[in-house]
Scaffold this active site. Structure first.
Site, PDB file in Angstrom:
ATOM      1  N   ARG A  44       0.799  -1.127   0.070  1.00  0.00           N
ATOM      2  CA  ARG A  44      -0.036   0.108  -0.127  1.00  0.00           C
ATOM      3  C   ARG A  44       0.806   1.424  -0.105  1.00  0.00           C
ATOM      4  O   ARG A  44       0.569   2.219  -0.706  1.00  0.00           O
ATOM      5  CB  ARG A  44      -1.017  -0.109   1.291  1.00  0.00           C
ATOM      6  CG  ARG A  44      -2.044  -1.037   1.092  1.00  0.00           C
ATOM      7  CD  ARG A  44      -3.006  -0.868   2.087  1.00  0.00           C
ATOM      8  NE  ARG A  44      -2.701  -1.280   3.505  1.00  0.00           N
ATOM      9  CZ  ARG A  44      -2.679  -2.049   4.083  1.00  0.00           C
ATOM     10  NH1 ARG A  44      -3.137  -3.456   3.373  1.00  0.00           N
ATOM     11  NH2 ARG A  44      -2.242  -2.500   5.488  1.00  0.00           N
ATOM     12  N   LYS A 134     -11.257  15.300   4.964  1.00  0.00           N
ATOM     13  CA  LYS A 134     -12.503  14.745   4.278  1.00  0.00           C
ATOM     14  C   LYS A 134     -13.447  14.250   5.077  1.00  0.00           C
ATOM     15  O   LYS A 134     -12.991  13.444   5.845  1.00  0.00           O
ATOM     16  CB  LYS A 134     -11.732  14.077   3.302  1.00  0.00           C
ATOM     17  CG  LYS A 134     -13.009  13.431   2.253  1.00  0.00           C
ATOM     18  CD  LYS A 134     -12.623  12.707   1.149  1.00  0.00           C
ATOM     19  CE  LYS A 134     -13.217  11.346   1.491  1.00  0.00           C
ATOM     20  NZ  LYS A 134     -13.090  10.155   0.146  1.00  0.00           N
ATOM     21  N   GLU A 177     -18.197  16.648   1.712  1.00  0.00           N
ATOM     22  CA  GLU A 177     -18.536  15.735   0.492  1.00  0.00           C
ATOM     23  C   GLU A 177     -19.781  15.048   0.654  1.00  0.00           C
ATOM     24  O   GLU A 177     -20.125  13.941   1.287  1.00  0.00           O
ATOM     25  CB  GLU A 177     -17.374  14.655   0.468  1.00  0.00           C
ATOM     26  CG  GLU A 177     -17.533  13.531  -0.649  1.00  0.00           C
ATOM     27  CD  GLU A 177     -16.621  12.606  -1.056  1.00  0.00           C
ATOM     28  OE1 GLU A 177     -15.520  12.557  -0.266  1.00  0.00           O
ATOM     29  OE2 GLU A 177     -16.625  11.907  -2.052  1.00  0.00           O
ATOM     30  N   LYS A 219     -17.009  18.856  -2.017  1.00  0.00           N
ATOM     31  CA  LYS A 219     -16.739  17.873  -3.095  1.00  0.00           C
ATOM     32  C   LYS A 219     -18.013  17.190  -3.556  1.00  0.00           C
ATOM     33  O   LYS A 219     -18.255  16.367  -2.872  1.00  0.00           O
ATOM     34  CB  LYS A 219     -15.690  16.839  -2.500  1.00  0.00           C
ATOM     35  CG  LYS A 219     -15.364  15.671  -3.282  1.00  0.00           C
ATOM     36  CD  LYS A 219     -14.139  14.982  -2.594  1.00  0.00           C
ATOM     37  CE  LYS A 219     -13.964  13.544  -3.396  1.00  0.00           C
ATOM     38  NZ  LYS A 219     -12.572  13.169  -3.171  1.00  0.00           N
TER      39      LYS A 219
HETATM   40  P1  13P Z   1     -13.661   8.592  -6.490  1.00  0.00           P
HETATM   41  O1  13P Z   1     -13.089   9.750  -7.302  1.00  0.00           O
HETATM   42  O2  13P Z   1     -12.726   7.190  -6.947  1.00  0.00           O
HETATM   43  O3  13P Z   1     -14.883   8.548  -6.574  1.00  0.00           O
HETATM   44  O4  13P Z   1     -12.986   8.794  -5.115  1.00  0.00           O
HETATM   45  C1  13P Z   1     -13.112  10.048  -4.518  1.00  0.00           C
HETATM   46  C2  13P Z   1     -13.421  10.026  -3.116  1.00  0.00           C
HETATM   47  O5  13P Z   1     -12.561  10.509  -2.140  1.00  0.00           O
HETATM   48  C3  13P Z   1     -14.651   9.402  -2.511  1.00  0.00           C
HETATM   49  O6  13P Z   1     -15.077   9.734  -1.202  1.00  0.00           O
END
Ligand code: 13P
Length: 338
Positions: A44, A134, A177, A219
């Site tokens: 990872r 986030k 988000e 987001k």
């Molecule tokens: P994806 O662009 O793969 O959807 O991932 C963005 C992300 O941070 C989802 O929480």
């Protein structure tokens, strides 16, 4: 200008975007196993460090979202991962939610958890070098079952409000988000209506929590037809409906919007972002915060050529470059093919 606004602008300005490399160990294990690589902590780290040391980190990437495991790891050059990211000029960030769990008594909807003990965790992450965070709330559309329910919208938006307040109190920029999933047979108009409802409730809750909107990054999802609708997304329609949904429902103080890719192909996510920027007549900076749409091709290449760091980085550099062109409305299919 506030300190948080400065950080948000540093992450998003000049066509730069965000590399979302914050897959939890469970999700990263699925991604690695899909290309037949064992999901060890070393693997990872190796894949992520390869991306974070790429040339276009400097030119294209303004921020990297990390997972708890990664922010505490040290690279082969003996720099900590946040130091490696900062050395490229990007800002280190951290996912702080603990995932979407079943919302009790709901029809298989989810509530994102992670508020308990968050103030203390934020202090630790700040000390490790994080300057933004986030939290992802997840909303599923089902026209048949009338989802998302009011309960799921209110509960997730409320959590986004409480999270954002704690993050700003800790002097970091919250990425907010609220993701409306692409899954389902709904059409693009339904996605528009649901996205609108969710943005309204999210900003209502942020305001109730006294969150300063010039110190967040939104987001969101793009407005799309459901993947099972059988309808192909038309770039022009996606761009127009997405931009109008954002202009109508996102307060003007928000400095920037960084889309998730959400399962779109790399090509679609880039093309749609480019079209949105071509017609963007708002004050918002509109860019990307992609996970899969930045990493998929690099992961596939790496899995077959694990020793070939430069080759893997070339694939990532190209993808990052395409996304950064799209964030400025300068992308084209011809450039993609080069
Ligand atoms: P994806 O662009 O793969 O959807 O991932 C963005 C992300 O941070 C989802 O929480």
């Amino acid at each position: 200008m506030s300190e948080l606004n400065n950080i948000a602008l540093k992450i998003l300005s000049s066509g730069k975007g965000i590399l979302a490399a914050d897959e939890s160990t469970g999700t990263m294990t699925k991604r690695l196993e899909s290309v037949n690589i064992p999901s060890t902590s070393e693997n990872r780290l190796l894949f992520r460090e390869t991306l974070f040391s790429s040339k276009n980190m400097k030119n294209c990437i303004g921020g990297v979202i990390l997972y708890d495991e990664t922010i505490k790891q040290t690279s082969s050059s003996k720099k900590t991962i946040p130091e490696l990211i900062s050395a490229s000029g990007a800002v280190p960030g951290i996912k702080v939610d603990t995932g979407a769990k079943k919302l009790a008594l709901s029809n298989n909807e989810t509530i994102t958890e992670g508020l308990d003990g968050l103030r203390e965790k934020l202090k630790e992450y700040y000390d490790l070098g994080a300057r933004f965070t986030k939290w992802r709330g997840v909303f599923k559309i089902s026209t048949k079952n009338n989802l998302p329910s009011t309960e799921s919208i209110k509960a997730n938006a409320h959590a986004l409000g409480r999270y954002s307040a704690l993050v700003q109190e800790a002097n970091m920029v919250p990425i907010v988000e609220p993701e409306v999933l692409m899954d389902g047979d709904h059409n693009i108009k339904t996605c528009y209506q649901v996205t609108k409802m969710i943005l309204e409730e999210t900003f209502y809750q942020l305001s109730n929590s006294n969150v300063k909107l010039d110190g967040i990054i939104l987001k969101p999802n793009m407005v799309l037809n459901g993947v099972d609708s059988g309808v192909k997304n038309e770039t022009k329609q996606v761009a127009e409906m997405t931009l109008s949904c954002l202009k109508e429902n996102v307060p003007k103080d928000v400095p920037g919007i960084a889309f998730l890719s959400g399962g779109q192909t790399e090509f679609e996510a880039t093309k749609n972002l480019n079209e949105i920027n071509t017609i963007n007549d708002s004050e918002f900076i509109i860019t990307y915060s992609y996970g899969r749409a930045l990493q998929k091709a690099a992961l596939e290449f790496w899995s077959k050529n694990i020793e070939n760091t430069k080759g893997t980085q070339d694939v990532f550099n190209h993808r990052a470059n395409m996304c950064t062109l799209a964030a400025q409305g300068k992308w084209s299919a011809e450039l993609e093919a080069k």
